[in-house]
Enzyme design. Structure first.
Site: not given
Length: 611
Positions: A167, A332, A365
Site C-alpha cells: 500500500s 483489490d 486490498h
C-alpha cells in the site's frame, strides 16, 4: 477481557484485530538534529524517528531488510518474543517466516507524520512549545524516505538487501528506487501503485473532510481540548475500511446474518451486521491513532505520483538497479492489479529484472495483511529474499537447478530446444511453467532470461528457481517488450492452449530475433488409430495424457497444419525437428505420421507477404 468482547473480536476479525494502543516496549528512538527541508517547502528543525529491529546484523551489514508500513501501521511489525504484543505483520516477519529474522536484520521505522513515536502533527513544535497540530507542514512520500535514509546512515547501513512495502509502504519502496537506487538490491511491492486512481482519491477526500468538519477538530489544535475529532476520525476509518475489503469478503462476513448486528459498544448506527462491524473497527482505531496524522498521511499518499503515462512511469524508474518482486491481489479494487501491472510494464520497458504475480484472492486490498493467501505471496517473498541473499554471496540459490528428474520425453525436448539456443543468448519463454527450461539455460550461461506463465503456483515454482517470471495471459499480447528485444522467444508445449494463435505468433516474431515453437502432433499414428478404430478422443503416453474433459488444450493440430499456417502467413521455417519421444529418436521419414512432437525454428515473415 469479558467473554462477550472476546467473541465479538473473533467475529470481527480483520487486519486491525491485533493492533493496540499499548506502549511500544521494544521501540528505539533517534533524533536527527539536522533540519529536514521538505519537498513541497518548509522545514522541520529536527526529526525523531521511532523504529524497531529484529534479528542480527551481519558483520558485512549485507542482510538488512527495510519494511515500510501502511497508513495505519507503526514500527511494531512483529512480536519480539512470546511475551510481546502482536505485531501488524506477524504472519510474515519472524524466525522461520517468509521474512526470516534468523537470516535477516529487519528494520521497521514509524513513518514521518505518524503518531507512534516519529515526528508528526502531535509532536512538540520547538518554536512554540506546543503540538504542531495544523501547523505541521504538508509532507510527501519522498520526505518519509529521506528520514528513513538518514536513520540508516545513523545506523551505519549503506545498502539494503531489500525494501519491502504494501500500500503506502509500497509507495515508499518505489521512492527508494527513484531517489536512492544505488542503495537497494531488491524490492518487494505488495498491493500498491505508481499513483492513486481518482476513485481511491475520492474516498480519501471524503475521509479527510469527515475529520476536518468534525466540530471538535478545532482547526487541528485539539490536543489541549477535553474532546478531539473522534467522530470524524471514526467515520474516516469506516470509509477507509470499506475500501480495504472486497465484495466477496463482505458477502462472506455479513450476508448470512445481515440483520443480526453484534452487540458492540458504539454510538454508530448498527441496524445491519456490517454496520456493527464498521462501528467496532472505527472505535478500535480511534483508540490508537491521531486525526491530524490521518489527514497528513492520507494526503501524502494522494500526492504520490510517478507518472500518468507508461512513458512517464518508465522514465521515472529508469535509474533502478534493483531486482523486483511485484504482487497484486485479484479482488483489490483500491489498488487494482492493473496498477501493479503498470509498474511491471515500466520495469520491463527498462529491461529491469522483475517477477510479478496477481494472486487470486477474495480478501481485497487487505489480502497482504491476512493469512488466507500467505502460501502464495508469503512464499514468493521468502524465495525472492533467498535469491537476493544468495546472489549477494555468490551462491547458487536453493531450488534453482533445472536438472531434476523428468520423464524421458520431456527431457528429450528440453535437450533439443537447449541445443538450438546459443550460450549467452537472451531468452523469453512463453508459458514457462516452473521454469525448468529457463533454469537449464541459466546453467548454460544465458545472459537474460524471462518467463511468462498464467498459473500462479507455477510462477511460485519459477521464482523459487531464481528466475524472473511474469504472471500474464499470452493472449493479451507482449506489449511492454520492445521489438527484437530477445535473441530467442520460446513457446514450448503451449501453442495448443493458446486462443489467439495468430496474435501470439506475430508478437513472438516481433519481440524475438528467432522463435522456437514445440507442440504435440495430433497426426501421430497411434492417436489417429485411437480415434479411427476405437472412436475415442486421442490420449496416449507422453504429451497427450489428459482426458478430453480436463485438458487445457483447445486446439488439436498436426505438423502439416502448422507448416500450412506458416506458409499462409509468410512465416519462414528455418528448421524443423520431428521427434518420436516414446522411442527417444528423431523422425525424418513421414514425420506427420510417425512423430508425436515437433520443434520448429521460425523467424520474421518474408517481406511483402501477409503477417
Amino acid at each position: 477481557m469479558p467473554a462477550s468482547e472476546d467473541m465479538n473480536r473473533d467475529a470481527f476479525a480483520s487486519s486491525d484485530s491485533v493492533r493496540t494502543n499499548g506502549p511500544l516496549r521494544h521501540a528505539q528512538y533517534v533524533t536527527l538534529d539536522e533540519p529536514l527541508e521538505l519537498e513541497l517547502g518548509g522545514v522541520l528543525p529536527r526529526v525523531t524517528v521511532a523504529y524497531e529491529t529484529y534479528g542480527t546484523l551481519a558483520d558485512a551489514r549485507d542482510n538488512v531488510v527495510l519494511i515500510c508500513h501502511a497508513i495505519s501501521g507503526d514500527s511494531h511489525v512483529a512480536r519480539h518474543d512470546a511475551n510481546d504484543e502482536p505485531g501488524w505483520w506477524d504472519i510474515m516477519v519472524g524466525p522461520g517466516k517468509p521474512v526470516d529474522t534468523n537470516r535477516y536484520y529487519v528494520i521497521c521505522p514509524n513513518i514521518l507524520g505518524g503518531c507512534r513515536g516519529t515526528t508528526g502533527p502531535g509532536s512538540i513544535n520547538p518554536e512554540t512549545g506546543m503540538p504542531y497540530g495544523s501547523d505541521f507542514p504538508t509532507i510527501t512520500i519522498r520526505d518519509m524516505v529521506e528520514v528513513q535514509r538518514r536513520l540508516l546512515d545513523h545506523l551505519g547501513i549503506e545498502r539494503l538487501l531489500a525494501v519491502v512495502g504494501g500500500s503506502i509502504g509500497g509507495h515508499q519502496a518505489l521512492s527508494w528506487n527513484v531517489h536512492y537506487p544505488e542503495r537497494v538490491q531488491g524490492t518487494v511491492l505488495l498491493a500498491t501503485s505508481p499513483r492513486l486512481n481518482s476513485q481511491a482519491l475520492a474516498f480519501d477526500v471524503v475521509g479527510r473532510n469527515a475529520i476536518l468538519r468534525d466540530p471538535h477538530f478545532h482547526g487541528g489544535q485539539y490536543y489541549d481540548k477535553p474532546e478531539g475529532p473522534i467522530v470524524g476520525l471514526a467515520l474516516a476509518r469506516m470509509i477507509g475500511h470499506i475500501t480495504y475489503l472486497s465484495r466477496e469478503a463482505m458477502t462472506r462476513k455479513f450476508e448470512a446474518d445481515r440483520l443480526k448486528p453484534r452487540e458492540v459498544a458504539t454510538e454508530f448506527e448498527k441496524t445491519f451486521s456490517v454496520g456493527s462491524y464498521l462501528g467496532y473497527q472505527a472505535m478500535r482505531f480511534v483508540e490508537r491513532f491521531d486525526a491530524n496524522s490521518y489527514v497528513t498521511l492520507s494526503l501524502a499518499m494522494d500526492l504520490f505520483d510517478l507518472g500518468a503515462t507508461p512513458e512517464q512511469l518508465a522514465a521515472t524508474l529508469a535509474r533502478t538497479r534493483s531486482r523486483w518482486l511485484v504482487l497484486s491481489f485479484s479482488s483489490d479494487w483500491l489498488f487494482p492489479p492493473e496498477q501493479s501491472r503498470d509498474i511491471v510494464d515500466a520495469l520491463v520497458a527498462n529491461a529491469a529484472p522483475v517477477s510479478y504475480c496477481n494472486v487470486q484472492s477474495t480478501c481485497g486490498h487487505d489480502a497482504f495483511l491476512l493469512p488466507d493467501d500467505l502460501e502464495i505471496y508469503g512464499e514468493m517473498t521468502r524465495a525472492f529474499l533467498r535469491n537476493l541473499e544468495s546472489a549477494g554471496k555468490g551462491e547458487q540459490p536453493t531450488g534453482s537447478s533445472g536438472a531434476e528428474a523428468l520423464p524421458p520425453e520431456r527431457r528429450l525436448v528440453y535437450d533439443r530446444i537447449a541445443e538450438l539456443i546459443p550460450p549467452s543468448a537472451s531468452v523469453l519463454d512463453l508459458g514457462c511453467g516452473t521454469g525448468r527450461l529457463l533454469a537449464r539455460l541459466k546453467q548454460n550461461g544465458s545472459r537474460r532470461l524471462v518467463g511468462i506463465e498464467l498459473d500462479e503456483e507455477k510462477v511460485l515454482g519459477a521464482v523459487r528457481r531464481d528466475l524472473d517470471v511474469i504472471h500474464a495471459d499470452l493472449n493479451k499480447g507482449l506489449g511492454p517488450f520492445r521489438d527484437r528485444e530477445f535473441d530467442c522467444v520460446v513457446l514450448s508445449q503451449t501453442l495448443q492452449a493458446v486462443e489467439n494463435v495468430q496474435g501470439v505468433i506475430a508478437d513472438m516474431l516481433r519481440v524475438g530475433r528467432t522463435c522456437i515453437v514445440s507442440f504435440p502432433n495430433l497426426a501421430y499414428h497411434p492417436l489417429r488409430r485411437k480415434l479411427a478404430e476405437e472412436g475415442r478422443a486421442p490420449r496416449a503416453y507422453g504429451w497427450l495424457r489428459d482426458r478430453w474433459y480436463d485438458t487445457r488444450d483447445i486446439r488439436f493440430f498436426s505438423i502439416a497444419d502448422f507448416e500450412d499456417f506458416c506458409r499462409d502467413k509468410g512465416v519462414r521455417i528455418d528448421r524443423r525437428i520431428a521427434l518420436n519421444t516414446e522411442r527417444g529418436v528423431e523422425v525424418t521419414d513421414d514425420p506427420n505420421l510417425k512423430a508425436d512432437l515437433a520443434i520448429f525454428v521460425i523467424s520474421s515473415p518474408v517481406p511483402g507477404r501477409e503477417g
